[in-house]
Write a protein that holds these residues in place. Structure first.
Motif, mmCIF file in Angstrom:
data_model
loop_
_atom_site.group_PDB
_atom_site.id
_atom_site.type_symbol
_atom_site.label_atom_id
_atom_site.label_comp_id
_atom_site.label_asym_id
_atom_site.label_seq_id
_atom_site.Cartn_x
_atom_site.Cartn_y
_atom_site.Cartn_z
ATOM 1 N N PRO A 165 -8.450 -36.597 -29.996
ATOM 2 C CA PRO A 165 -8.510 -37.992 -29.560
ATOM 3 C C PRO A 165 -8.401 -38.081 -28.046
ATOM 4 N N GLY A 166 -9.010 -39.114 -27.473
ATOM 5 C CA GLY A 166 -8.922 -39.287 -26.031
ATOM 6 C C GLY A 166 -10.082 -40.095 -25.489
ATOM 7 N N SER A 167 -10.059 -40.337 -24.180
ATOM 8 C CA SER A 167 -11.043 -41.226 -23.565
ATOM 9 C C SER A 167 -12.394 -40.560 -23.318
ATOM 10 N N CYS A 168 -12.398 -39.276 -23.035
ATOM 11 C CA CYS A 168 -13.649 -38.570 -22.710
ATOM 12 C C CYS A 168 -14.172 -37.712 -23.856
ATOM 13 N N ASN A 169 -13.356 -37.542 -24.859
ATOM 14 C CA ASN A 169 -13.645 -36.511 -25.863
ATOM 15 C C ASN A 169 -14.961 -36.709 -26.606
ATOM 16 N N LYS A 170 -15.274 -37.981 -26.929
ATOM 17 C CA LYS A 170 -16.514 -38.247 -27.659
ATOM 18 C C LYS A 170 -17.763 -37.943 -26.836
ATOM 19 N N ALA A 171 -17.606 -37.864 -25.522
ATOM 20 C CA ALA A 171 -18.755 -37.600 -24.660
ATOM 21 C C ALA A 171 -19.273 -36.178 -24.792
ATOM 22 N N VAL A 172 -18.448 -35.271 -25.327
ATOM 23 C CA VAL A 172 -18.909 -33.889 -25.496
ATOM 24 C C VAL A 172 -20.108 -33.845 -26.441
ATOM 25 N N ALA A 173 -20.029 -34.584 -27.535
ATOM 26 C CA ALA A 173 -21.139 -34.612 -28.484
ATOM 27 C C ALA A 173 -22.387 -35.218 -27.852
ATOM 28 N N GLN A 174 -22.204 -36.179 -26.960
ATOM 29 C CA GLN A 174 -23.354 -36.751 -26.251
ATOM 30 C C GLN A 174 -23.969 -35.724 -25.307
ATOM 31 N N LEU A 175 -23.114 -34.948 -24.651
ATOM 32 C CA LEU A 175 -23.595 -33.901 -23.738
ATOM 33 C C LEU A 175 -24.382 -32.828 -24.480
ATOM 34 N N LEU A 176 -23.881 -32.432 -25.639
ATOM 35 C CA LEU A 176 -24.448 -31.278 -26.345
ATOM 36 C C LEU A 176 -25.282 -31.672 -27.559
ATOM 37 N N GLY A 177 -25.448 -32.966 -27.781
ATOM 38 C CA GLY A 177 -26.335 -33.409 -28.840
ATOM 39 C C GLY A 177 -25.792 -33.256 -30.239
ATOM 40 N N GLY A 178 -24.483 -33.208 -30.390
ATOM 41 C CA GLY A 178 -23.896 -33.118 -31.722
ATOM 42 C C GLY A 178 -22.504 -32.522 -31.687
#
Length: 275
Positions: A165-178
């Motif tokens: 959980p966290g503020s930036c964590n969901k952005a990893v999937a956006q960066l790597l496409g999944g």
């Protein structure tokens, strides 16, 4: 905290054809040649954030005697950003130091990469990319050799970070496409923790009170890197948050300056060698 005036702008130079493939070069006083610190900003790898907030740190390092190359690059939300474009841009921008050295008094064999948060991830990845197979879309021949990496609240383990959980964590999937289970080959190619050993010294500067990047990211990476034979150290700062690390008026600044000095040498030492 002391409010700093806006620093004098550096020279904006393009390293590629896209408008975001640009860096800001600052040179210290004197004739040089100067060692170089390449700076990579954070902001969850997202287009909403840019390199401007690294300007104070860039100016402070330049005042300390280092040329600084503050990179902008395509991010998630920009055309061509994400995987592989974000990685390709920071690689191209860092390698461009060789071209800059043809026109400016730089030492392309004395380069440290310093990144904050998501930029800390990219800084570590730049040291790791020489371990990529030739078949990887992130592979580039003859990457610039680095003297070391200073990661300020860096994120070396993308898989672990993406599921927390966290503020930036969901952005990893956006960066790597999944998620890690959906694009495991991208996590393998983009995570420094999966590309060890780096074979360059690494200093992981981490605030103990950071609410965005947990201390475990630095500690776990250092432990793993050390088992691979790397000179990797955690510099844990008490009562320090996430953005204190990029503000030269904060109590974190002496530690950051010392980390760069340990990897590149001080301006005083360089002057003495020239005498």
């Amino acid at each position: 905290m002391v409010r700093l005036p806006a620093p004098v702008a550096g020279k904006r130079i393009s390293y590629g054809p896209d408008s975001l493939q640009v860096g800001e070069l600052r040179l210290p006083e004197g004739t040089g040649p100067f060692p170089v610190v390449v700076l990579l900003h954070g902001g969850c790898w997202l287009s909403e954030y840019n390199a401007a907030y690294m300007s104070h740190l860039s100016a402070a390092l330049t005042k300390a005697g280092y040329a600084t190359w503050n990179l902008e690059f395509r991010r998630v939300g920009n055309a061509g950003g994400g995987f592989p474009g974000t990685f390709q841009d920071v690689a191209q921008g860092t390698d461009y130091v060789r071209e800059l050295a043809k026109a400016y008094p730089l030492l392309p064999k004395k380069v440290v990469v310093l990144g904050h948060s998501a930029g800390g991830h990219l800084a570590l990845w730049l040291a790791a990319r020489r371990n990529l197979p030739r078949t990887s879309p992130l592979y580039s021949p003859k990457p610039l050799k680095l003297k070391g990496v200073v990661a300020l609240a860096g994120i070396p383990d993308l898989a672990a970070y993406s599921t927390a959980p966290g503020s930036c964590n969901k952005a990893v999937a956006q960066l790597l496409g999944g998620q890690p289970t959906e694009t495991p080959e991208r996590y393998a190619a983009g995570s420094p923790s999966q590309l060890l050993p780096l074979r360059v010294p690494v200093r992981l500067v981490q605030g103990a009170q950071d609410p965005i990047v947990p201390v475990s990211q630095a500690q776990n990476f250092a432990t793993l890197a050390q088992t691979k034979g790397d000179d990797t150290r955690v510099l844990l700062l008490p009562n320090t948050g996430h953005f204190d690390l990029v503000y030269p008026a904060s109590s974190a600044w002496p530690t950051i300056e010392k980390a760069v000095e340990d990897l590149l040498g001080s301006s005083r030492e360089r002057q003495q060698k020239r005498l």
